[in-house]
Enzyme design. Structure first.
Site, short mmCIF file in Angstrom:
data_model
loop_
_atom_site.label_atom_id
_atom_site.label_comp_id
_atom_site.label_asym_id
_atom_site.label_seq_id
_atom_site.Cartn_x
_atom_site.Cartn_y
_atom_site.Cartn_z
N HIS A 13 5.63 9.87 53.34
CA HIS A 13 5.74 11.19 53.45
C HIS A 13 4.15 11.52 54.10
O HIS A 13 3.30 11.53 53.48
CB HIS A 13 5.89 11.84 52.42
N HIS A 15 1.88 13.70 57.23
CA HIS A 15 1.73 15.10 58.48
C HIS A 15 0.56 14.50 59.20
O HIS A 15 -0.55 14.24 58.87
CB HIS A 15 1.23 16.34 57.73
N LEU A 16 0.81 14.18 60.41
CA LEU A 16 -0.07 13.67 61.53
C LEU A 16 -0.51 14.65 62.37
O LEU A 16 -1.32 14.59 63.39
CB LEU A 16 0.49 12.28 62.19
N ARG A 17 0.20 16.02 62.69
CA ARG A 17 -0.11 16.76 63.68
C ARG A 17 -0.18 16.24 64.91
O ARG A 17 0.77 15.39 65.37
CB ARG A 17 -1.88 17.38 63.46
N ASN A 41 7.22 18.96 61.22
CA ASN A 41 6.74 20.40 61.12
C ASN A 41 5.75 20.87 62.00
O ASN A 41 4.40 21.41 61.77
CB ASN A 41 6.51 21.16 59.71
N LYS A 99 14.51 16.29 57.68
CA LYS A 99 13.54 17.08 56.63
C LYS A 99 14.34 18.55 56.50
O LYS A 99 14.35 19.21 57.61
CB LYS A 99 12.28 17.03 57.35
N HIS A 136 12.01 19.48 50.89
CA HIS A 136 10.91 20.17 50.31
C HIS A 136 11.81 21.12 49.05
O HIS A 136 12.14 21.99 49.52
CB HIS A 136 10.32 21.01 51.37
N HIS A 174 7.62 14.85 47.36
CA HIS A 174 6.44 15.30 46.59
C HIS A 174 6.65 16.01 45.13
O HIS A 174 6.29 17.35 45.06
CB HIS A 174 5.48 16.19 47.36
N LEU A 219 1.13 22.64 48.77
CA LEU A 219 2.54 23.07 48.40
C LEU A 219 3.47 21.69 47.95
O LEU A 219 3.54 21.14 49.11
CB LEU A 219 3.13 24.08 49.09
N ASP A 247 1.71 12.94 51.39
CA ASP A 247 1.79 14.48 51.88
C ASP A 247 0.44 14.66 52.42
O ASP A 247 0.12 16.10 52.46
CB ASP A 247 2.47 15.21 50.89
N ALA A 263 -2.24 25.76 52.80
CA ALA A 263 -1.55 24.77 51.93
C ALA A 263 -1.87 23.54 52.56
O ALA A 263 -1.17 23.13 53.71
CB ALA A 263 -0.29 25.08 51.44
O1 DOR Z 1 0.59 21.80 51.19
C1 DOR Z 1 1.37 21.48 52.06
N1 DOR Z 1 1.09 21.26 53.36
N2 DOR Z 1 2.84 21.38 51.85
C2 DOR Z 1 3.80 21.39 52.83
O2 DOR Z 1 4.94 21.19 52.45
C3 DOR Z 1 3.39 21.36 54.29
C4 DOR Z 1 1.98 20.82 54.45
C5 DOR Z 1 1.64 20.93 55.97
O3 DOR Z 1 2.32 20.80 56.68
O4 DOR Z 1 0.04 21.56 55.88
ZN ZN Z 2 4.91 17.49 53.44
#
Ligand code: DOR
Ligand code: ZN
Length: 347
Positions: A13, A15-17, A41, A99, A136, A174, A219, A247, A263
């Site tokens: 899990h 996030h790479l942007r 996302n 997702k 989520h 998570h 989150l 995460d 978050a």
């Molecule tokens: O803290 C978080 N950041 N929770 C998420 O579910 C998304 C993530 C984000 O993409 O920044």
């Molecule tokens: Zn996440």
């Protein structure tokens, strides 16, 4: 035990942007992990296999020279996701799951699912084609206390969903509470969960230690000590239902240190080292390898990695800031020590 050799882990899990931000953060993951499940996302979100294919190419192109890191892609489930798109996802080897963000639950979740009934056709298709659903798991009703949103989601949404789609494989992402641990342990076959480093190292006091700590805000939000302990027990307990998912979620420092802070905790720069710390604290370093390198691959029905990594108990100090495109970001443990070191990381 001051030295640990384990199969190279995977991050289930992450996030790479994108673009310059992606280029800044990806090397940290490539140095530690063989594969990662990449969250969809982005803005706009990755909702089609064609978009996932393009995003995957951008990730491959951003890898440091010589890296064989493999991104595993996900689609973002929306009210409009068609059964046809799910069948395409099932046929695309590089897509490993879909997702499910309840609309409004977290960062960039506005395009998420507004009512679960709307995605029944997509879930039917996922069940039929054996495409895992990555969830989520937080209730979005703003009247539910923020610390109770995971528990509320289990009762109101997840348990009924697991029953209605009895063959659908589900990853409860998570997890942060004892309630989630008990749910996963008692659930039917095909249900697993990822666990982050922050949720086994910190409790919610870390949000308010000597003042408001925006870099500990993510989150689902950190929970009380009883929950941290139970989630740590689950991670170190040997059940194949629990596996590593950082995460890691980078945001510019200015976006976190603001009147409405984002978050997300960035942990990719020290991810496996932080898990080693938590497992050592629990006296269960022997369980790090199955949690980090075996259970996730087995759940996703992918081969386990062949290479090894070496961790040594040799403290190092994390930089106060790291580059994040044109911005900077504040990493987990900024300016403080991490007890374990990855061999080859000379930070
Ligand atoms: O803290 C978080 N950041 N929770 C998420 O579910 C998304 C993530 C984000 O993409 O920044
Ligand atoms: Zn996440």
């Amino acid at each position: 035990m001051d030295k640990l050799v384990i199969t190279r882990p995977d991050d289930w899990h992450l996030h790479l942007r994108d673009d310059a931000l992606l280029a800044s953060v990806l090397p940290y993951t490539c140095a530690r992990f063989s594969r990662a499940v990449v969250m969809p996302n982005l803005d706009p979100p990755i909702t089609t296999v064609a978009q996932a294919a393009e995003y995957r190419q951008r990730i491959l192109a951003a890898r440091p020279a010589g890296s064989s890191f493999t991104p595993l892609m996900t689609l973002y489930l929306t009210d409009d996701t068609s059964a046809g798109e799910i069948r395409k996802a099932a046929a695309a080897e590089f897509v490993v799951g879909v997702k499910y963000y309840p609309a409004g639950a977290t960062t960039l979740s506005a395009a998420g699912v507004t009512a679960i009934e709307k995605v029944y056709p997509a879930l039917d298709a996922m069940q039929a084609a054996d495409v895992p659903l990555l969830v989520h798991g937080e209730a979005t009703d703003p009247t539910v206390d923020v610390f109770d949103r995971e528990r509320a989601f289990i009762d109101q949404a997840l348990a009924p969903l697991a029953q209605k789609f009895p063959q659908l494989r589900i990853v409860f992402e998570h997890i942060t509470t004892a309630d989630a641990v008990e749910f996963v342990l008692a659930a039917r076959r095909g249900i697993a969960a990822t666990i982050t480093p922050q949720h086994i190292l910190l409790n919610r006091n870390a949000l308010f230690a000597q003042g408001l700590q925006p870099h500990h805000y993510c989150l689902p939000v950190l929970k009380r000590e009883r929950h941290r302990r139970r989630v740590l027990e689950a991670a170190t307990g040997g059940s194949e239902r629990f596996f590593l998912g950082t995460d890691s979620a980078p945001h510019a420092t200015a976006d976190k240190q603001s009147a409405c802070g984002c978050a997300g905790i960035f942990s990719a720069h020290a991810a496996i080292e932080l898990y080693a710390e938590a497992f050592a604290e629990a006296g269960r370093l022997d369980r790090l390898e199955p949690f980090a390198s075996h259970h996730g691959a087995d759940f996703y029905r992918l081969p386990r990695n062949q290479e090894n990594i070496t961790l040594t108990k040799n403290p190092w100090t994390v930089s106060r800031t790291l580059k994040f495109g044109q911005h900077d970001l504040t990493p987990f443990r900024a300016g403080a020590e991490v007890a374990w070191r990855l061999e080859g990381n000379d930070d």
